[in-house]
Design an enzyme around this catalytic site. Structure first.
Site, PDB file in Angstrom:
ATOM      1  CD  GLU A 222      -2.824  -1.256   0.028  1.00 54.77           C
ATOM      2  OE1 GLU A 222      -2.400  -0.367  -0.620  1.00 54.77           O
ATOM      3  OE2 GLU A 222      -2.435  -2.134  -0.806  1.00 54.77           O
TER       4      GLU A 222
ATOM      5  CD1 TRP B 270      -1.937   0.020  -4.461  1.00 51.91           C
ATOM      6  CD2 TRP B 270      -1.903   0.742  -6.626  1.00 51.91           C
ATOM      7  NE1 TRP B 270      -1.906  -1.290  -4.805  1.00 51.91           N
ATOM      8  CE2 TRP B 270      -2.192  -0.842  -5.921  1.00 51.91           C
ATOM      9  CE3 TRP B 270      -2.279   1.767  -6.814  1.00 51.91           C
ATOM     10  CZ2 TRP B 270      -3.019  -0.483  -7.219  1.00 51.91           C
ATOM     11  CZ3 TRP B 270      -2.690   1.482  -8.068  1.00 51.91           C
ATOM     12  CH2 TRP B 270      -2.704  -0.248  -8.032  1.00 51.91           C
TER      13      TRP B 270
ATOM     14  CD1 TRP C  48     -18.047  13.070 -18.420  1.00 49.71           C
ATOM     15  CD2 TRP C  48     -18.475  11.682 -16.894  1.00 49.71           C
ATOM     16  NE1 TRP C  48     -17.036  12.512 -18.374  1.00 49.71           N
ATOM     17  CE2 TRP C  48     -16.800  11.359 -17.089  1.00 49.71           C
ATOM     18  CE3 TRP C  48     -18.646  10.595 -15.931  1.00 49.71           C
ATOM     19  CZ2 TRP C  48     -15.949   9.708 -16.297  1.00 49.71           C
ATOM     20  CZ3 TRP C  48     -18.091   9.544 -15.513  1.00 49.71           C
ATOM     21  CH2 TRP C  48     -16.907   9.239 -16.080  1.00 49.71           C
TER      22      TRP C  48
ATOM     23  CG  ASN D  40      -9.014   2.041  -0.435  1.00 53.56           C
ATOM     24  OD1 ASN D  40      -8.896   2.833  -0.813  1.00 53.56           O
ATOM     25  ND2 ASN D  40      -8.716   0.330  -0.867  1.00 53.56           N
TER      26      ASN D  40
ATOM     27  CD1 TRP E 216     -12.854  10.675 -14.564  1.00 53.52           C
ATOM     28  CD2 TRP E 216     -12.725  11.818 -13.112  1.00 53.52           C
ATOM     29  NE1 TRP E 216     -12.213  11.515 -15.188  1.00 53.52           N
ATOM     30  CE2 TRP E 216     -11.028  12.177 -14.114  1.00 53.52           C
ATOM     31  CE3 TRP E 216     -10.938  12.679 -12.068  1.00 53.52           C
ATOM     32  CZ2 TRP E 216      -9.983  12.370 -13.886  1.00 53.52           C
ATOM     33  CZ3 TRP E 216     -10.062  13.501 -12.036  1.00 53.52           C
ATOM     34  CH2 TRP E 216      -9.365  13.003 -13.930  1.00 53.52           C
TER      35      TRP E 216
ATOM     36  CD1 TRP F 257     -11.215  11.141  -6.400  1.00 49.82           C
ATOM     37  CD2 TRP F 257     -13.377  10.457  -7.119  1.00 49.82           C
ATOM     38  NE1 TRP F 257     -12.116  11.202  -5.581  1.00 49.82           N
ATOM     39  CE2 TRP F 257     -13.098  10.723  -5.905  1.00 49.82           C
ATOM     40  CE3 TRP F 257     -14.017  10.217  -8.291  1.00 49.82           C
ATOM     41  CZ2 TRP F 257     -14.668  10.401  -5.557  1.00 49.82           C
ATOM     42  CZ3 TRP F 257     -15.044  10.088  -7.638  1.00 49.82           C
ATOM     43  CH2 TRP F 257     -15.595   9.975  -6.107  1.00 49.82           C
TER      44      TRP F 257
HETATM   45  C1  LIG Z   1     -11.712   7.448  -4.846  1.00 51.23           C
HETATM   46  C2  LIG Z   1     -10.163   8.106  -3.912  1.00 51.23           C
HETATM   47  C3  LIG Z   1      -9.775   8.750  -3.405  1.00 51.23           C
HETATM   48  C4  LIG Z   1      -8.667   8.736  -3.009  1.00 51.23           C
HETATM   49  N1  LIG Z   1      -8.084   9.838  -2.296  1.00 51.23           N
HETATM   50  C5  LIG Z   1      -6.850  10.048  -1.090  1.00 51.23           C
HETATM   51  C6  LIG Z   1      -6.629  10.551  -1.202  1.00 51.23           C
HETATM   52  O1  LIG Z   1      -6.659  12.059  -0.995  1.00 51.23           O
HETATM   53  N2  LIG Z   1      -5.776  10.922  -0.222  1.00 51.23           N
HETATM   54  C7  LIG Z   1      -4.641   9.697   0.073  1.00 51.23           C
HETATM   55  O2  LIG Z   1      -3.734   9.362   1.001  1.00 51.23           O
HETATM   56  N3  LIG Z   1      -5.333   8.411  -0.534  1.00 51.23           N
HETATM   57  C8  LIG Z   1      -7.150   8.302  -0.125  1.00 51.23           C
HETATM   58  N4  LIG Z   1      -6.993   7.379  -1.773  1.00 51.23           N
HETATM   59  C9  LIG Z   1      -6.214   6.410  -1.127  1.00 51.23           C
HETATM   60  C10 LIG Z   1      -6.835   5.424  -0.047  1.00 51.23           C
HETATM   61  O3  LIG Z   1      -8.081   5.287  -0.049  1.00 51.23           O
HETATM   62  C11 LIG Z   1      -6.414   6.140   1.575  1.00 51.23           C
HETATM   63  O4  LIG Z   1      -4.718   6.341   1.639  1.00 51.23           O
HETATM   64  C12 LIG Z   1      -5.882   5.039   2.951  1.00 51.23           C
HETATM   65  O5  LIG Z   1      -7.903   4.512   2.793  1.00 51.23           O
HETATM   66  C13 LIG Z   1      -6.258   5.832   3.994  1.00 51.23           C
HETATM   67  O6  LIG Z   1      -6.211   4.890   4.861  1.00 51.23           O
HETATM   68  P1  LIG Z   1      -4.842   4.151   6.014  1.00 51.23           P
HETATM   69  O7  LIG Z   1      -4.337   4.846   6.434  1.00 51.23           O
HETATM   70  O8  LIG Z   1      -5.872   3.499   7.078  1.00 51.23           O
HETATM   71  O9  LIG Z   1      -4.900   2.860   4.819  1.00 51.23           O
HETATM   72  P2  LIG Z   1      -4.223   1.841   5.002  1.00 51.23           P
HETATM   73  O10 LIG Z   1      -4.737   0.483   4.013  1.00 51.23           O
HETATM   74  O11 LIG Z   1      -3.776   1.575   6.784  1.00 51.23           O
HETATM   75  O12 LIG Z   1      -2.642   2.203   3.861  1.00 51.23           O
HETATM   76  C14 LIG Z   1      -1.206   2.304   4.572  1.00 51.23           C
HETATM   77  C15 LIG Z   1      -1.354   3.467   3.451  1.00 51.23           C
HETATM   78  O13 LIG Z   1      -0.474   3.625   2.362  1.00 51.23           O
HETATM   79  C16 LIG Z   1      -1.572   4.448   1.846  1.00 51.23           C
HETATM   80  N5  LIG Z   1      -2.619   4.080   0.342  1.00 51.23           N
HETATM   81  C17 LIG Z   1      -2.772   3.046   1.160  1.00 51.23           C
HETATM   82  N6  LIG Z   1      -4.614   2.726   0.299  1.00 51.23           N
HETATM   83  C18 LIG Z   1      -3.952   3.656  -0.693  1.00 51.23           C
HETATM   84  C19 LIG Z   1      -4.418   3.725  -2.288  1.00 51.23           C
HETATM   85  N7  LIG Z   1      -4.732   3.069  -3.149  1.00 51.23           N
HETATM   86  N8  LIG Z   1      -3.383   5.104  -2.747  1.00 51.23           N
HETATM   87  C20 LIG Z   1      -2.460   5.603  -2.134  1.00 51.23           C
HETATM   88  N9  LIG Z   1      -2.174   5.567  -0.825  1.00 51.23           N
HETATM   89  C21 LIG Z   1      -2.723   4.058  -1.328  1.00 51.23           C
HETATM   90  C22 LIG Z   1      -1.817   5.315   2.535  1.00 51.23           C
HETATM   91  O14 LIG Z   1      -0.636   6.117   2.591  1.00 51.23           O
HETATM   92  C23 LIG Z   1      -2.153   4.761   3.429  1.00 51.23           C
HETATM   93  O15 LIG Z   1      -1.849   5.521   4.874  1.00 51.23           O
HETATM   94  C24 LIG Z   1      -7.401   7.262  -2.341  1.00 51.23           C
HETATM   95  C25 LIG Z   1      -8.863   6.199  -2.420  1.00 51.23           C
HETATM   96  C26 LIG Z   1      -9.981   6.152  -3.418  1.00 51.23           C
HETATM   97  C27 LIG Z   1     -10.393   4.992  -3.952  1.00 51.23           C
END
Ligand SMILES: Cc1cc2nc3c(=O)[nH]c(=O)nc-3n(C[C@H](O)[C@H](O)[C@H](O)COP(=O)(O)OP(=O)(O)OC[C@H]3O[C@@H](n4cnc5c(N)ncnc54)[C@H](O)[C@@H]3O)c2cc1C
Length: 455
Positions: free
Chosen positions: A264, A267, A295, A330, A348, A371
């Site tokens: 993650e 990502w 759209w 997420n 979007w 997105w």
């Molecule tokens: C439509 C959409 C919009 C999003 N917008 C953002 C946003 O503005 N900022 C943001 O930080 N994340 C975003 N995410 C990614 C993700 O949802 C969040 O990073 C995550 O939910 C944060 O929770 P966590 O720290 O508990 O994640 P954990 O599951 O604990 O993951 C650890 C870290 O990995 C990174 N990470 C995890 N998933 C993703 C992912 N899909 N993409 C990029 N990094 C990721 C984050 O930094 C996160 O803190 C988005 C996802 C979607 C589907």
């Protein structure tokens, strides 16, 4: 000795802060600066929830700096140059940000300062690897995550460094944080936010999460469980560095949960690279065919989506979680985004903007890339025709409806069987809306629009 300026940006921490460490090692007295720049980011100046976070994070950083954080408001490049003149500083250090407006500004500023005999040094503090360090075999940036991750996983991540010690801080004229009005007043929509911004709390969140990381691979998809780290806002504001997180996880052990979690972080880097190499990412589809997608416009449907009143329980729970807490799980982000884009056929860009304003972890790279991923127009995106069914998703990932019930109290009394499809209950709750879209019809309409695009 002339002072050095440490310009804090999205690195609101003392430990593993290379710019601060560099300036401190010079032995010069330091001026620690933060600039509230609402001009340079243009359309992407911070949203409401980010401003809330920023206020508290700056208060925390200021405390760690014994009340000597210098706050200024305005065009950051101009302010840095003015502060150099005002204080006689001969060095400026900062950690790099990767938004297109930030890289453009910093390149010019570095050049300007250099021409005036000021040492300007930037450092890698927000990412594990620079976006230009990761390339495909043919030397181009990655557009597909799996090979990106394989390449990234094989690279060495530098060890984080402890906080610099024994530096001498100088005062300079400063704004008062409260005068920036970063906090909401009337209404105070952040009153129930259950977050503690700041470096100490970021470290605590990491260590709390490590206790549960072995379960992460399964638990991360269950929104009713606190199965994820919730580190995203701390990482976004740089209250903790990705190196600190990476090494803490590595030191903790080698379970499947650890590896899934590291991915993650992969990502996060992938998204940062996408934005760096595609500055248009927040505004235009990477897959150019989607520029012609037809759209729907419906202010009414969009409003229902933002308020958590679509009548689709898992989506409404997610949108209300977002409003109440500044964060959304997420899995639910994906489901809610998918409903907006596909079943409702709404652009979007509108959803992305709403998230930008309401997420405490709003991040230009991760938000835009995700997105686009959901919309099927991004790099390595989910194909457009693969449309999440929110009822199936709800039943799979929130089988007892605990998550839905936590945020949609109107459904509290429904038996588990109907909690994701209240319209099928013999007596649907009268105070909860009927679905604003028929899921089968919305899906068919989305597929037809996609078909038209393909020609
Ligand atoms: C439509 C959409 C919009 C999003 N917008 C953002 C946003 O503005 N900022 C943001 O930080 N994340 C975003 N995410 C990614 C993700 O949802 C969040 O990073 C995550 O939910 C944060 O929770 P966590 O720290 O508990 O994640 P954990 O599951 O604990 O993951 C650890 C870290 O990995 C990174 N990470 C995890 N998933 C993703 C992912 N899909 N993409 C990029 N990094 C990721 C984050 O930094 C996160 O803190 C988005 C996802 C979607 C589907």
């Amino acid at each position: 000795m002339k002072p050095a300026i440490v310009w804090f940006r999205q690195d609101l921490r003392l430990a593993d802060n290379p710019a601060l460490a560099f300036a401190a090692a010079s032995g010069k007295p330091l001026i620690c600066l933060f600039v509230l720049d609402e001009e340079t980011p243009g359309d992407w100046t911070w949203g409401g929830a980010s401003r809330w976070w920023l206020h508290h994070s700056l208060a925390s950083l200021d405390k760690s700096l014994n009340g000597k954080l210098v706050l200024r408001r305005g065009n950051a490049a101009k302010i840095v140059k003015a502060l150099v003149r005002e204080t006689g500083a001969d060095a400026v250090a900062w950690n790099r940000c990767y938004e297109p407006f930030a890289t453009a500004r910093d390149t010019i500023l570095k050049d300007d300062l250099g021409k005036n005999g000021i040492t300007a040094q930037s450092f890698k503090g927000a990412l594990l690897h620079e976006p230009w360090e990761l390339k495909t075999g043919s030397g181009t940036p990655f557009r597909v995550f799996t090979p990106f991750w394989k390449a990234m996983r094989a690279m060495t991540v530098e060890k984080p460094k402890p906080a610099a010690r024994n530096f001498n801080l100088l005062n300079a004229k400063t704004d008062k944080l409260k005068d920036w009005n970063l906090l909401p007043a009337r209404p105070n929509w952040a009153k129930d936010f259950d977050w503690t911004p700041g470096e100490k709390s970021a470290q605590q969140s990491l260590y709390d999460f490590l206790d549960d990381i072995d379960d992460y691979a399964g638990a991360r998809d269950l929104p009713a469980r606190p199965g994820t780290s919730r580190l995203s806002p701390h990482l976004h504001w740089g209250e903790i560095s990705p190196r600190q997180v990476w090494h803490a996880v590595q030191t903790h052990g080698h379970s499947r949960g650890n590896e899934t979690f590291l991915k993650e972080l992969g990502w996060r880097e992938f998204c940062a690279g996408l934005l760096f190499h595609n500055p248009d990412l927040p505004a235009a589809p990477l897959d150019k065919r989607f520029a012609k997608f037809s759209w729907r416009r419906s202010d009414e449907d969009f409003r229902a989506w933002t308020r958590g009143l679509t009548g689709i329980p898992i989506v409404d729970a997610g949108m209300r979680q977002l409003w109440q807490t500044g964060w959304m799980h997420n899995r639910v982000r994906m489901i809610a985004a998918s409903l907006l884009i596909k079943h409702l056929g709404i652009h979007w860009l509108l959803g992305q903007r709403w998230f930008w304003d309401t997420l405490v972890d709003a991040d230009l790279a991760s938000n835009s890339a995700n997105w686009q991923w959901v919309a099927g127009c991004g790099a390595d995106a989910a194909p457009f025709f693969r449309i999440f069914n929110p009822v199936v998703q709800g039943k799979k990932f929130d089988p007892r409806g605990d998550y839905v019930r936590a945020f949609v109290p109107e459904l509290g009394a429904l038996p588990d069987k109907f909690v994701h499809c209240p319209w099928e209950a013999p007596q649907p709750p009268p105070n909860y809306p009927a679905p604003i879209v028929d899921l089968a019809a919305g899906r068919a309409r989305a597929l037809a629009a996609f078909q038209a695009l393909k020609g």
